[in-house]
Write a protein that holds these residues in place. Structure first.
Motif, PDB file in Angstrom:
ATOM      1  N   LEU A 180       6.293 -12.957 -37.368  1.00 40.46           N
ATOM      2  CA  LEU A 180       5.697 -11.638 -37.575  1.00 40.46           C
ATOM      3  C   LEU A 180       6.245 -10.649 -36.563  1.00 40.46           C
ATOM      4  O   LEU A 180       6.637  -9.529 -36.915  1.00 40.46           O
ATOM      5  N   GLN A 181       6.270 -11.082 -35.301  1.00 41.03           N
ATOM      6  CA  GLN A 181       6.716 -10.219 -34.226  1.00 41.03           C
ATOM      7  C   GLN A 181       8.170  -9.800 -34.454  1.00 41.03           C
ATOM      8  O   GLN A 181       8.498  -8.611 -34.413  1.00 41.03           O
TER       9      GLN A 181
ATOM     10  N   LEU B 113       8.371  -7.381 -37.476  1.00 40.77           N
ATOM     11  CA  LEU B 113       7.859  -6.041 -37.179  1.00 40.77           C
ATOM     12  C   LEU B 113       8.881  -5.245 -36.385  1.00 40.77           C
ATOM     13  O   LEU B 113       9.148  -4.079 -36.683  1.00 40.77           O
TER      14      LEU B 113
ATOM     15  N   VAL C  17       3.216  -5.110 -32.285  1.00 39.60           N
ATOM     16  CA  VAL C  17       2.415  -6.258 -32.712  1.00 39.60           C
ATOM     17  C   VAL C  17       0.935  -5.955 -32.562  1.00 39.60           C
ATOM     18  O   VAL C  17       0.138  -6.227 -33.464  1.00 39.60           O
TER      19      VAL C  17
ATOM     20  N   ARG D 261      -0.621  -3.061 -32.514  1.00 34.38           N
ATOM     21  CA  ARG D 261      -1.069  -2.065 -33.502  1.00 34.38           C
ATOM     22  C   ARG D 261      -1.254  -2.702 -34.871  1.00 34.38           C
ATOM     23  O   ARG D 261      -2.209  -2.422 -35.584  1.00 34.38           O
ATOM     24  N   TRP D 262      -0.290  -3.578 -35.226  1.00 32.97           N
ATOM     25  CA  TRP D 262      -0.386  -4.217 -36.529  1.00 32.97           C
ATOM     26  C   TRP D 262      -1.632  -5.101 -36.610  1.00 32.97           C
ATOM     27  O   TRP D 262      -2.360  -5.106 -37.578  1.00 32.97           O
ATOM     28  N   ARG D 263      -1.888  -5.833 -35.496  1.00 32.15           N
ATOM     29  CA  ARG D 263      -3.055  -6.722 -35.466  1.00 32.15           C
ATOM     30  C   ARG D 263      -4.361  -5.955 -35.619  1.00 32.15           C
ATOM     31  O   ARG D 263      -5.307  -6.442 -36.231  1.00 32.15           O
TER      32      ARG D 263
END
Lengths: 340, 340
Positions: free
Chosen positions: A296-297, A300, B301, B303-305
Motif C-alpha cells: 500500500l505504502q 501510494l 500513508v 492521510r490515506w489511513r
C-alpha cells in the motif's frame, strides 16, 4: 504456458525464471504472484539467522539433508532454501555460493536452493523474500528455509515473516558480538549452538540461557529450570491454560551433521505448538497484513509521484534547500498545493 | 516562551525537552522544527560507526574532549553527541550511559550529549536522528557527532545524513566481522583503528587498506600507495581537475586519548575538501531530499489511513487471509474501491 502454470506443474526452469522476475520486481512477476496466491499458505517458513562465522550456511545445508532423510520412518518433505545476504556488496558470491551448495544436494528434485545478493532497500528485501516464499509455497515446497545474516533490522523483519525462527550461535564469538543479537533473541523460537565441538560451548550456552531469561522471564524460569522461585502464583495461571513455547537450546556440529535430527524434530514440535495454540493462524494473518501495508505504502507513493510535476517538485526542493520553508512545510506545499 | 525560542537562547532545559518531543514525534516537536529550520545548515555532522567492541563510545568522548581543547591555538568548537543504539532492547542503558558519559565532560556548556535507545522503525530512527540534528544545529552546536552501532542498514542510512563518516575498527575482531562491514566501508571518509596498542593492529590496517582498494580502487591506488600501476592515464585526468578524498587510516588508543588530535584534524580537512569540491552543498541537498521523501511517504500513508473505513479495511484483510484475493489485488481494492 505462463510461468505461474509452469511452476504449478513442477517445472524447475519456470520456477527459477519466475524467481528472477520477483527479484527484479517485474510486471510479469506481479501477475504471476496473483495467479499463484490461491495455492499458497501451506508451507512452513523457517527463518535461520546468525552472525557470520557461526556456520549458519553449513547448518542450513545439513538441515535440508535431514529433512530429505528423516529418521524414525517419517516421510521426507520437499524443502527450499532462500539465502539472503545483504551484507555483501562486493561479491558476485551468490552464484558461486549456489554452486557449492548445490553440489551437496544436487539431483534431488525435492530440494531447491536460491541465493539473493540484494542491495535493495530494506522494505524491498523483505518484500522480495516474501514474494519468493509465495512462489516456492505454491510450487509445493513444504519447508522453506530463509537464511539471513542476523546483524540488523533487515533480518528481524525477514524473521518476522517466518513461522519458526532459529538463531544460530557459536562458541568464541565474544560477549560483545552476542550483545548485538539481544534483539534477535527476542524473536528466537529455537536456539542452536553450532560448532559445539569447540572450547567455550558451555559459556555460550550459559550466555544464551541468561539472555533468554531476560527475553522470556516467566516461561523460561518456569519451564526450563523447573523452579518456581521467581514466578508468582498469579503468573502461573495462564501457563496452565495455554501452552507456552520455551525456546530449546540445541548443540550441533553442522560440518559433521551431528545434532541435525534434533533440530529438525524441534522445528516439527514448534509447528505443532503453533497449530495447537492458534498462533499459526495469527502469524499468517499478521504476515499478510504487514505485506499489504508495505505494498500500500509503495503504491501510494508511486501514484503520487506520477501525478506531481517535476517542475513543482524542484521548485519546492529549491525553497527547502534555501531554508525558506521547513521539510514539513514542503510536504504540505507538495500535497496541498502552493501555500508558501 | 516556546521551546524553540528557548533553544535559540541557549536554554539547556528547553533543548533537552524539545529533543524528547522530537523522539516522541509530537505535534509540538514538529512545530518547533518548523520554527528552528531557518537557523539550521551550519553544523558539521560527523557520523561515527563501528561494531560493539571497537571502543567507539570512548573514542567519541575523547574526540569531544579534543574538539573542546584543540591544539595549535585553534578555537574550541561547540560539540553535541547523539548516541543511537538500536541494538539494545533490554537495557535502560541510555540513561545510565548518559550519566557515565556526562561525568567526563560535565559542566562544559559547549558540550551536549544525548542517547537514544530507540526501538522505532528504521525510517523512524533516521527521521528522529535528523530532527535531533536540526535542533542541535539551530542551538548553535558547530560539530554534531552521531554515534551508531554499525551493524546494519539503519547505520548506513544514518551515516548518509552525515557530512563526514568515521568508521571505527579494532584489532582482533576477526575477518568475518570485518566482512560484514564492507558495505559501511563504502561510505567511510575516515578510518580509525582504535585499541591500536593491541596485537594485530598491522593486520587490521592491512585488511582495511585492502577493502578500501576494493571500494575506491582508483583513488586509493593513486593517492595512497603513490603508484600508478593500475591507473590508466585516462582515469587520471579527473584527478588533476578535481580534488579526490582518500580516506586516511588513523591509529588511536581512545582510553589514553592518543591519536585524537589527528582524528580531529582529519575531520577538519574533510570539511575543507567538501567545501572546496562543492560536495558540501550536494550532500546538504541530497540529505534534505531524503528527509522530504520520508516525510512525504509517512504523510501519504497516514492521510490515506484516516480516510479509509476500518470496516472496509477488515473486509479486504479477511478476503486476503482466505486467499480469495492476492496482496496486489487487495491494494487495488483498497485504493480504487471494491472491484473484487
Amino acid at each position: 504456458m505462463t510461468l505461474a502454470a509452469g511452476v504449478l506443474e513442477g517445472n524447475r526452469l519456470a520456477l527459477a525464471r519466475l524467481l528472477t522476475h520477483i527479484e527484479n520486481d517485474t510486471a510479469d512477476g506481479r501477475a504471476a504472484l496473483g495467479e499463484l496466491f490461491p495455492y499458497t499458505g501451506r508451507a512452513h517458513l523457517v527463518g535461520v539467522t546468525g552472525a557470520p562465522g557461526t556456520g549458519k550456511s553449513s547448518l542450513v545445508n545439513q538441515l535440508a539433508r535431514s529433512i530429505r532423510n528423516p529418521g524414525g520412518g517419517q516421510a521426507p518433505q520437499r524443502v527450499a532454501v532462500i539465502a539472503v545476504d545483504p551484507s555483501s556488496p562486493f561479491t558476485g558470491g551468490a552464484i558461486l555460493g549456489d554452486r557449492v551448495r548445490m553440489r551437496d544436494l544436487a539431483g534431488d528434485a525435492g530440494v531447491f536452493i536460491r541465493s539473493m545478493a540484494s542491495r535493495g532497500s530494506l522494505g524491498g528485501l523483505a518484500a522480495t523474500t516474501s514474494g519468493m516464499v509465495q512462489v516456492l509455497d505454491a510450487a509445493g515446497f513444504e519447508i522453506i528455509l530463509v537464511e539471513t545474516v542476523g546483524a540488523g533490522q533487515a533480518e528481524v523483519d525477514i524473521a518476522r515473516l517466518a513461522h519458526t525462527t532459529l538463531v544460530v550461535e557459536a562458541p568464541g564469538l565474544g560477549d560483545e558480538i552476542q550483545a548485538i543479537k539481544a534483539g534477535i533473541l527476542e524473536i528466537a523460537d529455537i536456539l542452536v549452538v553450532n560448532k559445539a565441538d569447540r572450547p567455550g560451548v558451555e559459556n555460550t550456552e550459559r550466555a544464551l540461557r541468561n539472555m533468554l531469561q531476560l527475553a522470556h522471564p516467566v516461561q523460561h524460569t518456569f519451564r526450563h529450570h523447573g523452579t518456581l522461585e521467581s514466578v508468582s502464583s498469579a503468573m502461573l495461571e495462564p501457563v496452565k491454560e495455554q501452552p507456552i513455547w520455551v525456546p530449546p537450546v540445541l548443540r550441533t556440529v553442522a560440518t559433521e551433521g551431528s545434532g541435525m535430527e534434533q533440530v529438525w524434530q524441534a522445528i516439527i514440535q514448534h509447528r505443532q505448538h503453533l497449530e495447537a495454540s492458534g498462533e499459526w493462524q495469527q502469524r499468517e494473518r499478521s504476515r499478510l497484513e504487514t505485506e499489504l501495508d508495505g505494498l500500500l505504502q509503495a503504491t501510494l507513493v508511486s501514484r503520487w509521484r506520477n501525478q506531481i510535476s517535476a517542475q513543482e517538485y524542484q521548485r519546492v526542493i529549491a525553497r527547502l534547500v534555501d531554508r525558506l520553508i521547513s521539510p514539513w512545510q514542503a510536504v504540505q506545499a507538495l500535497l496541498d498545493g502552493d501555500q508558501t
